[in-house]
Design a protein around this motif. Sequence first.
Motif, PDB file in Angstrom:
ATOM      1  N   ASP A 186       0.816  -1.220   0.000  1.00  9.41           N
ATOM      2  CA  ASP A 186       0.000   0.000   0.000  1.00  9.41           C
ATOM      3  C   ASP A 186       0.848   1.269   0.000  1.00  9.41           C
ATOM      4  O   ASP A 186       0.587   2.211  -0.743  1.00  9.41           O
ATOM      5  CB  ASP A 186      -0.905  -0.033   1.243  1.00  9.41           C
ATOM      6  CG  ASP A 186      -2.098   0.885   1.098  1.00  9.41           C
ATOM      7  OD1 ASP A 186      -2.724   0.870   0.017  1.00  9.41           O
ATOM      8  OD2 ASP A 186      -2.400   1.625   2.050  1.00  9.41           O
ATOM      9  N   LYS A 187       1.907   1.237   0.808  1.00 15.11           N
ATOM     10  CA  LYS A 187       2.764   2.436   0.925  1.00 15.11           C
ATOM     11  C   LYS A 187       3.451   2.744  -0.417  1.00 15.11           C
ATOM     12  O   LYS A 187       3.419   3.882  -0.898  1.00 15.11           O
ATOM     13  CB  LYS A 187       3.814   2.186   2.014  1.00 15.11           C
ATOM     14  CG  LYS A 187       4.728   3.348   2.277  1.00 15.11           C
ATOM     15  CD  LYS A 187       5.567   3.064   3.532  1.00 15.11           C
ATOM     16  CE  LYS A 187       6.619   4.137   3.754  1.00 15.11           C
ATOM     17  NZ  LYS A 187       7.764   4.021   2.845  1.00 15.11           N
ATOM     18  N   GLY A 188       4.053   1.714  -1.015  1.00 16.21           N
ATOM     19  CA  GLY A 188       4.756   1.917  -2.280  1.00 16.21           C
ATOM     20  C   GLY A 188       3.800   2.323  -3.388  1.00 16.21           C
ATOM     21  O   GLY A 188       4.110   3.172  -4.233  1.00 16.21           O
ATOM     22  N   VAL A 193       1.529   6.758  -6.837  1.00 14.17           N
ATOM     23  CA  VAL A 193       0.396   7.603  -7.252  1.00 14.17           C
ATOM     24  C   VAL A 193       0.740   9.067  -6.988  1.00 14.17           C
ATOM     25  O   VAL A 193       0.509   9.947  -7.823  1.00 14.17           O
ATOM     26  CB  VAL A 193      -0.884   7.211  -6.474  1.00 14.17           C
ATOM     27  CG1 VAL A 193      -2.013   8.193  -6.773  1.00 14.17           C
ATOM     28  CG2 VAL A 193      -1.297   5.786  -6.815  1.00 14.17           C
ATOM     29  N   LYS A 194       1.320   9.320  -5.833  1.00  9.18           N
ATOM     30  CA  LYS A 194       1.580  10.698  -5.416  1.00  9.18           C
ATOM     31  C   LYS A 194       2.793  11.316  -6.127  1.00  9.18           C
ATOM     32  O   LYS A 194       2.749  12.444  -6.605  1.00  9.18           O
ATOM     33  CB  LYS A 194       1.827  10.698  -3.897  1.00  9.18           C
ATOM     34  CG  LYS A 194       1.762  12.042  -3.259  1.00  9.18           C
ATOM     35  CD  LYS A 194       1.801  11.887  -1.746  1.00  9.18           C
ATOM     36  CE  LYS A 194       2.007  13.231  -1.093  1.00  9.18           C
ATOM     37  NZ  LYS A 194       2.307  13.101   0.322  1.00  9.18           N
ATOM     38  N   LYS A 201      10.122   4.953  -6.838  1.00 14.97           N
ATOM     39  CA  LYS A 201      10.830   3.685  -7.058  1.00 14.97           C
ATOM     40  C   LYS A 201      11.894   3.878  -8.138  1.00 14.97           C
ATOM     41  O   LYS A 201      11.771   3.370  -9.274  1.00 14.97           O
ATOM     42  CB  LYS A 201       9.836   2.589  -7.495  1.00 14.97           C
ATOM     43  CG  LYS A 201       8.770   2.250  -6.464  1.00 14.97           C
ATOM     44  CD  LYS A 201       9.355   1.443  -5.328  1.00 14.97           C
ATOM     45  CE  LYS A 201       8.302   1.083  -4.302  1.00 14.97           C
ATOM     46  NZ  LYS A 201       8.883   0.483  -3.088  1.00 14.97           N
ATOM     47  N   PRO A 202      12.964   4.618  -7.832  1.00 15.37           N
ATOM     48  CA  PRO A 202      13.975   4.901  -8.854  1.00 15.37           C
ATOM     49  C   PRO A 202      14.593   3.649  -9.474  1.00 15.37           C
ATOM     50  O   PRO A 202      15.024   3.674 -10.630  1.00 15.37           O
ATOM     51  CB  PRO A 202      15.022   5.744  -8.109  1.00 15.37           C
ATOM     52  CG  PRO A 202      14.694   5.649  -6.662  1.00 15.37           C
ATOM     53  CD  PRO A 202      13.260   5.253  -6.543  1.00 15.37           C
ATOM     54  N   ILE A 203      14.608   2.569  -8.726  1.00 13.66           N
ATOM     55  CA  ILE A 203      15.203   1.342  -9.279  1.00 13.66           C
ATOM     56  C   ILE A 203      14.350   0.793 -10.427  1.00 13.66           C
ATOM     57  O   ILE A 203      14.866   0.283 -11.425  1.00 13.66           O
ATOM     58  CB  ILE A 203      15.426   0.302  -8.155  1.00 13.66           C
ATOM     59  CG1 ILE A 203      16.328  -0.823  -8.648  1.00 13.66           C
ATOM     60  CG2 ILE A 203      14.134  -0.252  -7.617  1.00 13.66           C
ATOM     61  CD1 ILE A 203      16.867  -1.690  -7.535  1.00 13.66           C
ATOM     62  N   TYR A 204      13.039   0.937 -10.322  1.00 16.96           N
ATOM     63  CA  TYR A 204      12.162   0.485 -11.413  1.00 16.96           C
ATOM     64  C   TYR A 204      12.255   1.451 -12.596  1.00 16.96           C
ATOM     65  O   TYR A 204      12.161   1.039 -13.753  1.00 16.96           O
ATOM     66  CB  TYR A 204      10.704   0.399 -10.944  1.00 16.96           C
ATOM     67  CG  TYR A 204      10.462  -0.553  -9.797  1.00 16.96           C
ATOM     68  CD1 TYR A 204      11.308  -1.636  -9.570  1.00 16.96           C
ATOM     69  CD2 TYR A 204       9.376  -0.389  -8.938  1.00 16.96           C
ATOM     70  CE1 TYR A 204      11.089  -2.511  -8.513  1.00 16.96           C
ATOM     71  CE2 TYR A 204       9.144  -1.255  -7.886  1.00 16.96           C
ATOM     72  CZ  TYR A 204      10.006  -2.317  -7.671  1.00 16.96           C
ATOM     73  OH  TYR A 204       9.779  -3.175  -6.632  1.00 16.96           O
ATOM     74  N   TYR A 205      12.429   2.704 -12.266  1.00 17.12           N
ATOM     75  CA  TYR A 205      12.577   3.718 -13.320  1.00 17.12           C
ATOM     76  C   TYR A 205      13.839   3.417 -14.144  1.00 17.12           C
ATOM     77  O   TYR A 205      13.807   3.388 -15.371  1.00 17.12           O
ATOM     78  CB  TYR A 205      12.666   5.096 -12.670  1.00 17.12           C
ATOM     79  CG  TYR A 205      12.777   6.241 -13.649  1.00 17.12           C
ATOM     80  CD1 TYR A 205      11.662   6.729 -14.315  1.00 17.12           C
ATOM     81  CD2 TYR A 205      14.009   6.845 -13.903  1.00 17.12           C
ATOM     82  CE1 TYR A 205      11.764   7.785 -15.214  1.00 17.12           C
ATOM     83  CE2 TYR A 205      14.122   7.899 -14.797  1.00 17.12           C
ATOM     84  CZ  TYR A 205      12.993   8.369 -15.440  1.00 17.12           C
ATOM     85  OH  TYR A 205      13.106   9.416 -16.321  1.00 17.12           O
ATOM     86  N   ALA A 206      14.933   3.169 -13.439  1.00 19.79           N
ATOM     87  CA  ALA A 206      16.193   2.856 -14.143  1.00 19.79           C
ATOM     88  C   ALA A 206      16.051   1.582 -14.963  1.00 19.79           C
ATOM     89  O   ALA A 206      16.554   1.487 -16.085  1.00 19.79           O
ATOM     90  CB  ALA A 206      17.322   2.706 -13.126  1.00 19.79           C
ATOM     91  N   HIS A 235      -2.203   1.420 -10.406  1.00 21.02           N
ATOM     92  CA  HIS A 235      -1.595   2.701 -10.773  1.00 21.02           C
ATOM     93  C   HIS A 235      -0.885   2.492 -12.097  1.00 21.02           C
ATOM     94  O   HIS A 235      -0.189   1.500 -12.297  1.00 21.02           O
ATOM     95  CB  HIS A 235      -0.579   3.147  -9.714  1.00 21.02           C
ATOM     96  CG  HIS A 235       0.286   4.277 -10.192  1.00 21.02           C
ATOM     97  ND1 HIS A 235      -0.203   5.547 -10.384  1.00 21.02           N
ATOM     98  CD2 HIS A 235       1.590   4.309 -10.574  1.00 21.02           C
ATOM     99  CE1 HIS A 235       0.763   6.323 -10.837  1.00 21.02           C
ATOM    100  NE2 HIS A 235       1.867   5.602 -10.962  1.00 21.02           N
ATOM    101  N   SER A 236      -1.054   3.431 -13.016  1.00 24.42           N
ATOM    102  CA  SER A 236      -0.338   3.329 -14.291  1.00 24.42           C
ATOM    103  C   SER A 236       0.175   4.702 -14.681  1.00 24.42           C
ATOM    104  O   SER A 236      -0.434   5.718 -14.348  1.00 24.42           O
ATOM    105  CB  SER A 236      -1.250   2.776 -15.388  1.00 24.42           C
ATOM    106  OG  SER A 236      -2.352   3.637 -15.587  1.00 24.42           O
ATOM    107  N   GLU A 237       1.301   4.695 -15.351  1.00 26.83           N
ATOM    108  CA  GLU A 237       1.815   5.959 -15.881  1.00 26.83           C
ATOM    109  C   GLU A 237       2.681   5.673 -17.097  1.00 26.83           C
ATOM    110  O   GLU A 237       3.269   4.591 -17.231  1.00 26.83           O
ATOM    111  CB  GLU A 237       2.587   6.741 -14.813  1.00 26.83           C
ATOM    112  CG  GLU A 237       3.800   6.045 -14.257  1.00 26.83           C
ATOM    113  CD  GLU A 237       4.489   6.866 -13.150  1.00 26.83           C
ATOM    114  OE1 GLU A 237       4.133   6.673 -11.983  1.00 26.83           O
ATOM    115  OE2 GLU A 237       5.376   7.678 -13.478  1.00 26.83           O
TER     116      GLU A 237
END
Length: 327
Positions: A186-188, A193-194, A201-206, A235-237
Amino acid sequence: MQAKQDPVVAAVLELFPGAYITEIIPHAEETAPMDFTPTNVSPTSFSDAFQALLDEAHQIHNMEQEPRDYLGGSRLGVECDRALAYEYFQVAKDPDRNFKGKILRIFDMGHDGEDRMAEYIRRAGFTLLTHRSDGQQFGFGVAPDPVTGKSRIAGHIDGILTDGPEYVGCTKMTYPCLWENKGLNDKGSKGCVKKGVKEEKPIYYAQMQIYMAYLGLGDNPGLFTALNRNTGDIHSELVPFDAQAAQQASDRGVRVIRADSPEDLPRIARESTDFRCKFCDYAARCWGAAEPQAAAPVPAPLFGAQPAAPVTAPAAPGTNWLKNANS
Ligand code: SF4
């Protein structure tokens, strides 16, 4: 002295002399209902013991798995070069730092949720490819080992959207685009979302950036989806290609595979009490090791001329994903 005879037994023997009586079962009104629950085991302790049994088997199974012999694209966002090198060199984690059963189950939930999310996306009208015709995932592999020829940096992606609705809300969709999915707590999930995946989650971004770079998928933003495991919210982006981030992640991978040992690479922190080290699986080893003699040289990037310049993918954009290296 003769023991006093039970009055019920005496009455029975009077009626049936010579009868062999082993047990007198009292009348139902005189005793509690039958209860076969073991009195010395509480439900909680049973549950704990059962989980411990499963945990142990799960942990043993996990430790028996063949470790990766390459640097995974999903790990190139790890901030500390030395920590990443410990993984790449397959250094044993500090005692008690191996994944516990609960964490392994969370990983499994993430993997299992991927198929579900793919199903939801396809049902909504998108064409989503997740596997090649031979059943392998799409992926890339670079930096072949001079001896074995196997890629030392490789990655396998969740999927590629090749077609679908022209618009989602007011946003125009463009294809093909990378798809990366995560199951988050829930926190992540609320953090994404925010703040968005880049910040939360910079590791997923990288990870997404390195995939887009090496698979030639940088022309269109990638789709990041995250399923909130607590609420079921999605959540999607759309994540645009970020050449600089891709370059940084690639450079980190190159530094790691070129190092002779993890300790050749600098620590990310000056003190062992740094919060990043508190969560590191190699902290005891790292801080017990000698300081590196010299800072590791910054290698030439595997792709692209300058870190800030747009990354030039190894082949024509949009086609690399059709290939796969370390399959
Ligand atoms: S303990 Fe800290 S400096 Fe050492 S490898 Fe881990 S994160 Fe890096």
